[in-house]
Design a protein around this motif. Structure first.
Motif, PDB file in Angstrom:
ATOM      1  N   LEU A  57     -74.150 -18.840  -9.076  1.00 44.26           N
ATOM      2  CA  LEU A  57     -75.440 -18.291  -8.644  1.00 44.26           C
ATOM      3  C   LEU A  57     -76.362 -19.318  -8.000  1.00 44.26           C
ATOM      4  CD1 LEU A  57     -76.454 -15.829 -11.518  1.00 44.26           C
ATOM      5  CD2 LEU A  57     -75.172 -15.381  -9.413  1.00 44.26           C
ATOM      6  N   GLU A  98     -83.955 -13.718 -11.624  1.00 46.05           N
ATOM      7  CA  GLU A  98     -83.108 -14.575 -12.447  1.00 46.05           C
ATOM      8  C   GLU A  98     -83.826 -15.886 -12.767  1.00 46.05           C
ATOM      9  OE1 GLU A  98     -80.058 -13.810 -13.557  1.00 46.05           O
ATOM     10  OE2 GLU A  98     -79.724 -15.760 -14.519  1.00 46.05           O
ATOM     11  N   PHE A  99     -84.414 -16.469 -11.751  1.00 45.71           N
ATOM     12  CA  PHE A  99     -85.146 -17.724 -11.933  1.00 45.71           C
ATOM     13  C   PHE A  99     -86.299 -17.530 -12.912  1.00 45.71           C
ATOM     14  CE2 PHE A  99     -87.923 -21.240 -10.874  1.00 45.71           C
ATOM     15  CZ  PHE A  99     -87.094 -22.258 -10.444  1.00 45.71           C
ATOM     16  N   TYR A 126     -79.993 -29.184  -9.876  1.00 44.22           N
ATOM     17  CA  TYR A 126     -81.012 -28.972 -10.900  1.00 44.22           C
ATOM     18  C   TYR A 126     -80.847 -27.626 -11.603  1.00 44.22           C
ATOM     19  CZ  TYR A 126     -85.364 -29.138 -13.431  1.00 44.22           C
ATOM     20  OH  TYR A 126     -86.279 -29.145 -14.446  1.00 44.22           O
ATOM     21  N   LEU A 127     -80.619 -26.593 -10.826  1.00 43.85           N
ATOM     22  CA  LEU A 127     -80.455 -25.256 -11.408  1.00 43.85           C
ATOM     23  C   LEU A 127     -79.297 -25.240 -12.402  1.00 43.85           C
ATOM     24  CD1 LEU A 127     -80.910 -23.050  -8.200  1.00 43.85           C
ATOM     25  CD2 LEU A 127     -82.545 -23.347 -10.064  1.00 43.85           C
ATOM     26  N   HIS A 149     -80.267 -28.144 -15.412  1.00 41.45           N
ATOM     27  CA  HIS A 149     -81.482 -28.036 -16.230  1.00 41.45           C
ATOM     28  C   HIS A 149     -81.964 -26.619 -16.487  1.00 41.45           C
ATOM     29  CE1 HIS A 149     -82.749 -32.342 -16.586  1.00 41.45           C
ATOM     30  NE2 HIS A 149     -81.832 -32.441 -15.647  1.00 41.45           N
ATOM     31  N   LEU A 150     -81.518 -25.671 -15.704  1.00 40.32           N
ATOM     32  CA  LEU A 150     -81.936 -24.293 -15.987  1.00 40.32           C
ATOM     33  C   LEU A 150     -80.751 -23.425 -16.390  1.00 40.32           C
ATOM     34  CD1 LEU A 150     -84.724 -23.600 -13.329  1.00 40.32           C
ATOM     35  CD2 LEU A 150     -84.987 -23.622 -15.812  1.00 40.32           C
ATOM     36  N   ASP A 151     -79.607 -24.089 -16.620  1.00 42.43           N
ATOM     37  CA  ASP A 151     -78.467 -23.395 -17.195  1.00 42.43           C
ATOM     38  C   ASP A 151     -77.953 -22.264 -16.307  1.00 42.43           C
ATOM     39  OD1 ASP A 151     -76.710 -23.415 -19.295  1.00 42.43           O
ATOM     40  OD2 ASP A 151     -77.697 -21.732 -20.297  1.00 42.43           O
ATOM     41  N   TYR A 152     -78.126 -22.440 -14.988  1.00 42.12           N
ATOM     42  CA  TYR A 152     -77.619 -21.424 -14.067  1.00 42.12           C
ATOM     43  C   TYR A 152     -76.104 -21.441 -14.059  1.00 42.12           C
ATOM     44  CZ  TYR A 152     -81.323 -19.300 -11.225  1.00 42.12           C
ATOM     45  OH  TYR A 152     -82.336 -18.523 -10.760  1.00 42.12           O
ATOM     46  N   PRO A 153     -75.479 -20.253 -13.994  1.00 42.32           N
ATOM     47  CA  PRO A 153     -74.026 -20.250 -13.794  1.00 42.32           C
ATOM     48  C   PRO A 153     -73.698 -20.780 -12.398  1.00 42.32           C
ATOM     49  CG  PRO A 153     -74.885 -18.000 -14.026  1.00 42.32           C
ATOM     50  CD  PRO A 153     -76.047 -18.919 -14.105  1.00 42.32           C
ATOM     51  N   ARG A 203     -85.024 -17.411 -16.422  1.00 41.82           N
ATOM     52  CA  ARG A 203     -84.593 -18.704 -16.973  1.00 41.82           C
ATOM     53  C   ARG A 203     -85.771 -19.641 -17.223  1.00 41.82           C
ATOM     54  NH1 ARG A 203     -79.203 -19.018 -17.422  1.00 41.82           N
ATOM     55  NH2 ARG A 203     -78.218 -17.196 -16.481  1.00 41.82           N
ATOM     56  N   GLU A 206     -79.814 -18.974  -4.777  1.00 43.70           N
ATOM     57  CA  GLU A 206     -81.184 -19.350  -5.142  1.00 43.70           C
ATOM     58  C   GLU A 206     -81.637 -20.572  -4.330  1.00 43.70           C
ATOM     59  OE1 GLU A 206     -82.707 -17.606  -8.017  1.00 43.70           O
ATOM     60  OE2 GLU A 206     -84.562 -18.405  -7.216  1.00 43.70           O
ATOM     61  N   TYR A 210     -93.977 -24.651 -16.222  1.00 49.90           N
ATOM     62  CA  TYR A 210     -92.713 -25.374 -16.104  1.00 49.90           C
ATOM     63  C   TYR A 210     -92.883 -26.717 -15.391  1.00 49.90           C
ATOM     64  CZ  TYR A 210     -87.818 -26.380 -15.654  1.00 49.90           C
ATOM     65  OH  TYR A 210     -86.600 -26.999 -15.752  1.00 49.90           O
ATOM     66  N   THR A 228     -86.347 -21.028 -20.932  1.00 48.80           N
ATOM     67  CA  THR A 228     -86.421 -22.472 -21.156  1.00 48.80           C
ATOM     68  C   THR A 228     -87.750 -22.856 -21.806  1.00 48.80           C
ATOM     69  OG1 THR A 228     -85.047 -22.804 -19.210  1.00 48.80           O
ATOM     70  CG2 THR A 228     -86.226 -24.734 -20.032  1.00 48.80           C
ATOM     71  N   SER A 252     -86.415 -15.873  -7.661  1.00 50.56           N
ATOM     72  CA  SER A 252     -85.752 -14.607  -8.003  1.00 50.56           C
ATOM     73  C   SER A 252     -86.123 -14.190  -9.418  1.00 50.56           C
ATOM     74  CB  SER A 252     -84.239 -14.776  -7.912  1.00 50.56           C
ATOM     75  OG  SER A 252     -83.813 -15.666  -8.928  1.00 50.56           O
TER      76      SER A 252
END
Ligand SMILES: [Mn+2]
Ligand SMILES: [Mn+2]
Ligand SMILES: [Mn+2]
Ligand SMILES: [Mn+2]
Lengths: 234, 234
Positions: B96, A111-112, B85-86, B89-93, A115, B100, A85, A119, A109
């Motif tokens: 959340l 979750e990370f 960024y989360l 670019h990482l499509d985090y809701p 993703r 993180e 990444y 991606t 996490s």
DNA sequence: GCCATAATTTAGCCTGTCCTAATTTAATAC
DNA sequence: GTATTAAATTAGGACAGGCTAAATTATGGC
């Protein structure tokens, strides 16, 4: 309790040493890799044994349990996803991804991780050509690999993996175009081990020390997970 | 030695408490926020004082030194860049990103920070509307803000910040479209504090507890760093 | 001014992670 | 087989970061 960075790093090191030389793994080998005092590692191993992450015989060495191996592979997955990444999406130079991933691998996490994988579209290999373990955390199989230093004049091979340890070597190799997937031809092997390669129709000389950390595959047994770059090759 | 996560979290907490109520900051307030025993915080404060990150008078409270404040702002910059960024670019809701970022903020390198900022093109605000400190690590100035709970019927205001603490509240607010930059009109304030808003021509009711953690700005004193979304507004 | 109470610190303890120095054990050479 | 040596463990100590319980201090009410 999720394992601490120290626990994870120790398991990861035992995993690597097991791959290289098989179990049991000696305490001082672990200590060398981790750059810690032997007595420090002994006490860490005590804790690993308590947590049933390794089995151990005094003075003989350690071996990962299934549980311990799974933790090691999980950390490896984090590491290699992160490296990929950083290189692909944050424009990190090749030689800097290892150090950053070595720290972050302990702190992201699940979750990370998901993703990242999503991606990147579930990549199979990291920027150094190392296989990325899948979600199932099965240890990736070691593909057949020869060190570049064991090649002979005239061999046509594909670079498959490059050790991610030495930043300076990596920067140089990236500069001259020696990266996983590149097809090369061995032009000359000099007495002191210096190897001359044809890379994209340009000759590049590599000292033996560096050549031993580069793995190659013969063109006829490239497995499907390694994409071959044929630029400059016939 | 770079400061540990415990040191950084304690400084960050003191920073927030100083913003809310001014120095000196009481030990138990810090302990409450960090969810640790008071005696634990006292011993951490001892170390902070040794390292000249705070000044302190026994039984009176603590105050950040310039050095301590800079460390706090640096962590805040990491946190808010990561959140942005989360999300982007990482499509985090939305709900959340805070958790993180709260972990990762202690483990990213300066290189990582630079590449985040660059990729995001130096954002000024995070997804909750909180200002992102600049590279110079000057404390961001507190823009004039009113809690939504202090608004009156008929007011037209712009949502500027939403507390990032409660995941459930955030998920709900995102769902009904109450995010920083949105212009709304207060339609009703019920006896128990329930506030009804016009959001994009739809009425949404917000309990008082949530409304106190939402900050708004009157349409006429929106500063240039807040972008206003005029969808559904006259 | 004194007292009750709340906030804070001190005392004492534990675990994890690190170290150096001393000791023990295993392996190898002869 | 015994002596040497390398590897590993044990002993002992440091420090960060956590806890509970006990003591101390500050403060507001009266
Ligand atoms: Mn994982
Ligand atoms: Mn790698
Ligand atoms: Mn930084
Ligand atoms: Mn935020």
């Amino acid at each position: 309790m999720s394992p601490s960075p120290v626990i994870e790093d120790t398991l990861k090191t035992i995993y690597h040493l097991q791959q290289e030389a098989g179990p049991p793994v000696g305490t001082s080998d672990i200590a060398d890799r981790l750059d810690k005092a032997q007595a420090t590692v002994t006490s860490t191993l005590d804790r690993l044994e308590d947590q049933e992450l390794i089995t151990r015989e005094p003075y003989q060495g350690s071996e990962l349990t299934d549980k311990g191996r799974t933790v090691a592979v999980e950390v490896l997955r984090h590491h290699r996803l992160l490296e990929t990444y950083l290189a692909d999406h944050l424009d990190y130079p090749w030689e800097l991804v290892h150090e950053e991933a070595d720290r972050l691998e302990h702190h992201i996490s699940e979750e990370f991780e998901r993703r990242l994988a999503e991606t990147l579209e579930n990549p199979r290999r990291d920027p150094h050509g190392d296989p990325i373990p899948g979600e199932d955390l099965e240890p990736p199989n070691q593909d057949p690999m020869r060190p570049l230093s064991a090649c002979e004049v005239g061999d046509r091979v594909v670079i498959t993996r490059v050790s991610d340890r030495n930043e300076d070597d990596l920067a140089y190799l990236a500069d001259v175009g020696i990266t996983p997937g590149t097809a090369v031809r061995i032009v000359d092997v000099a007495p002191f081990g210096m190897i001359t390669l044809d890379v994209d129709d340009t000759e590049q000389a590599i000292p033996e020390g560096v050549a031993t950390s580069i793995r190659v595959t013969s063109l006829n047994d490239v497995d499907d997970s390694v994409s071959v770059d044929h630029r400059g090759d016939a």
